[in-house]
Write a protein that holds these residues in place. Structure first.
Motif, mmCIF file in Angstrom:
data_model
loop_
_atom_site.group_PDB
_atom_site.id
_atom_site.type_symbol
_atom_site.label_atom_id
_atom_site.label_comp_id
_atom_site.label_asym_id
_atom_site.label_seq_id
_atom_site.Cartn_x
_atom_site.Cartn_y
_atom_site.Cartn_z
ATOM 1 N N UNK A 304 -5.169 3.081 3.302
ATOM 2 C CA UNK A 304 -4.016 3.391 2.458
ATOM 3 C C UNK A 304 -3.114 2.164 2.294
ATOM 4 N N UNK A 305 -2.950 1.439 3.379
ATOM 5 C CA UNK A 305 -2.028 0.301 3.391
ATOM 6 C C UNK A 305 -2.603 -0.902 2.641
ATOM 7 N N UNK A 306 -3.899 -1.147 2.795
ATOM 8 C CA UNK A 306 -4.503 -2.393 2.321
ATOM 9 C C UNK A 306 -4.350 -2.641 0.816
ATOM 10 N N UNK A 307 -4.543 -1.657 -0.062
ATOM 11 C CA UNK A 307 -4.424 -1.947 -1.500
ATOM 12 C C UNK A 307 -3.045 -2.459 -1.898
ATOM 13 N N UNK A 308 -1.995 -1.882 -1.332
ATOM 14 C CA UNK A 308 -0.652 -2.350 -1.682
ATOM 15 C C UNK A 308 -0.409 -3.751 -1.151
ATOM 16 N N UNK A 309 -0.865 -4.037 0.066
ATOM 17 C CA UNK A 309 -0.729 -5.386 0.613
ATOM 18 C C UNK A 309 -1.503 -6.376 -0.239
ATOM 19 N N UNK A 310 -2.674 -5.988 -0.686
ATOM 20 C CA UNK A 310 -3.475 -6.860 -1.547
ATOM 21 C C UNK A 310 -2.735 -7.160 -2.849
ATOM 22 N N UNK A 311 -2.033 -6.164 -3.399
ATOM 23 C CA UNK A 311 -1.257 -6.383 -4.615
ATOM 24 C C UNK A 311 -0.141 -7.400 -4.374
ATOM 25 N N UNK A 312 0.513 -7.315 -3.205
ATOM 26 C CA UNK A 312 1.564 -8.277 -2.871
ATOM 27 C C UNK A 312 0.973 -9.680 -2.727
ATOM 28 N N UNK A 313 -0.176 -9.779 -2.049
ATOM 29 C CA UNK A 313 -0.806 -11.088 -1.853
ATOM 30 C C UNK A 313 -1.280 -11.656 -3.195
ATOM 31 N N UNK A 314 -1.795 -10.806 -4.079
ATOM 32 C CA UNK A 314 -2.207 -11.272 -5.407
ATOM 33 C C UNK A 314 -1.012 -11.824 -6.181
ATOM 34 N N UNK A 315 0.130 -11.170 -6.025
ATOM 35 C CA UNK A 315 1.340 -11.685 -6.678
ATOM 36 C C UNK A 315 1.721 -13.057 -6.110
ATOM 37 N N UNK A 316 1.655 -13.195 -4.781
ATOM 38 C CA UNK A 316 1.963 -14.489 -4.164
ATOM 39 C C UNK A 316 1.013 -15.563 -4.689
ATOM 40 N N UNK A 317 -0.266 -15.229 -4.765
ATOM 41 C CA UNK A 317 -1.253 -16.185 -5.272
ATOM 42 C C UNK A 317 -0.913 -16.605 -6.706
#
Length: 419
Positions: A304-317
């Motif tokens: 549940x947590x991982x997709x939202x964290x991935x979205x944040x990391x994609x934004x940082x990238x």
């Protein structure tokens, strides 16, 4: 109450300063005494933020009440009464501008008026389309085309050039934030970009000289600050943060938000271990009878947590790829902010971005309670460092008072003197 009175009440002639961080989940106030060898925290206060969303004031009355409570708590502990504070700015879609300002030196010697002309030109350049200047600092200085000294005043020159870095914000959210501070009967001594403040708290001088990127993942915003050759060269922010992870958990588990926040803090992770398949936790669901509990494994929670964290990391990238300063800021990335405490986040970000990553809390400051030494308070601690070690970042613009500031100061003085 004047600053002199604050000094007397603290029993010292040393300067006393206050800082205020109005965030999405909390409002924090620190009061410190500036000493020759650094600062010593005298009082702290923090309250749950009300009337704030994504760092933006959405209800002035509620935000004022929360800020007043945090300030009063810090003042009682410190035994002083503040008349002004230095304020962190995270609202208004922070944006960086890197540009050059040039001026001919008419009398052959650089004067204060020449620098003022350059700064006013720089301010006019960036304050367009409803944007307001939050911060401006020197990146490089040239006298007649050659690298100049740190302070060019009094030097012979025909032409002066300044490479400047400015941070702007949307005018309306900025004014609302400063208005909330004014309604607490405080002057805004300066406003500081929140990503700059948190970066100062969690990076070393050597890191900033070699090049470093600090990412503050808070409850409602994710902000980025870059340094190269000890100069602040880039900042940005977006409405992404830990609150969205909490909402994802609450929706998936049909749990109350407070329970979802507790689950995230205790069991949240982005990198699952084999044991997580068998590590079970219990929680109540919204609407169920008291005592009825549901169960889930940490591995299921990670999904549940991982997709939202991935979205944040994609934004940082994406922001790193878009910034022209990334090439100068080195490869090291430092994570801070409350959400940075999520288990496995540093390894996850390092794997996704392909660069070294570490999680850091604010550097130790005398008198700072252990409870405020976590990553969640990096911005507040960084505000103290920005105010007391301002020379290190070569700031040449520290913000303006809101138009209503003098009015609120007069009202505050009348109330304090009358009662």
């Amino acid at each position: 109450m004047t600053r002199d009175k604050a000094k007397r009440r603290s029993g010292s002639s040393k300067r006393v300063t206050g800082v205020l961080d109005i965030g999405t989940s909390k409002i924090a106030c620190l009061i410190a005494q500036v000493e020759p060898n650094g600062v010593r925290v005298l009082g702290t206060g923090h309250q749950r933020a009300e009337g704030v969303k994504g760092g933006v004031i959405i209800d002035l009355d509620k935000a004022e009440q929360s800020a007043r409570a945090a300030i009063a708590q810090a003042e009682r502990m410190a035994g002083v009464e503040l008349s002004e504070v230095h304020v962190a700015i995270s609202c208004g879609r922070l944006k960086s501008h890197n540009f050059s300002a040039k001026a001919d030196i008419e009398n052959g010697l650089v004067a204060e008026a020449d620098l003022d002309r350059l700064l006013k030109a720089g301010q006019a350049f960036v304050e367009r389309g409803g944007r307001s200047l939050v911060h401006m600092n020197e990146v490089a200085l040239r006298i007649d085309g050659a690298p100049g000294s740190r302070d060019p005043r009094g030097m012979a020159a025909h032409r002066l050039e300044l490479d400047l870095h400015a941070v702007t914000a949307d005018e309306a959210p900025l004014r609302n934030l400063l208005m909330a501070v004014g309604r607490c009967y405080l002057e805004v001594a300066s406003h500081v970009p929140a990503p700059f403040a948190s970066a100062l708290a969690v990076t070393s001088e050597d890191e900033r000289r070699l090049g470093v990127t600090a990412v503050d993942i808070g409850a409602g915003t994710t902000s980025i600050a870059m340094f190269a050759e000890d100069r602040f060269v880039h900042a940005c922010s977006a409405l992404l943060g830990g609150t969205q992870i909490t909402f994802d958990i609450a929706r998936a588990l049909h749990a109350p938000l407070a329970e979802a926040e507790r689950i995230k803090a205790l069991y949240g992770t982005v990198i699952s271990a084999p044991s997580d398949e068998h590590d079970v936790f219990s929680y109540p669901a919204a609407g169920d009878e008291e005592g009825v509990m549901h169960h889930m494994t940490k591995a299921e929670l990670a999904e549940i947590v991982r997709p939202r964290v991935l979205a944040i990391v994609d934004h940082i990238r994406q922001r790193l790829e878009e910034s022209e300063m990334t090439a100068y800021a080195g490869r090291c990335l430092v994570l801070t902010g409350g959400t940075s405490q999520l288990t496995g986040l540093a390894d996850f970000v390092a794997a996704e971005l392909g660069r070294p990553v570490r999680v850091a809390g604010p550097q130790a400051i005398s008198g700072l309670p252990p409870a405020l030494s976590s990553s969640a308070f990096s911005t507040a601690v960084g505000l103290l460092l920005a105010e007391t070690h301002g020379a290190a970042d070569r700031r040449i613009y520290k913000g303006r008072e809101p138009e209503a500031g003098s009015y609120f100061k007069r009202v505050g003085s009348w109330l304090r003197e009358g009662f």
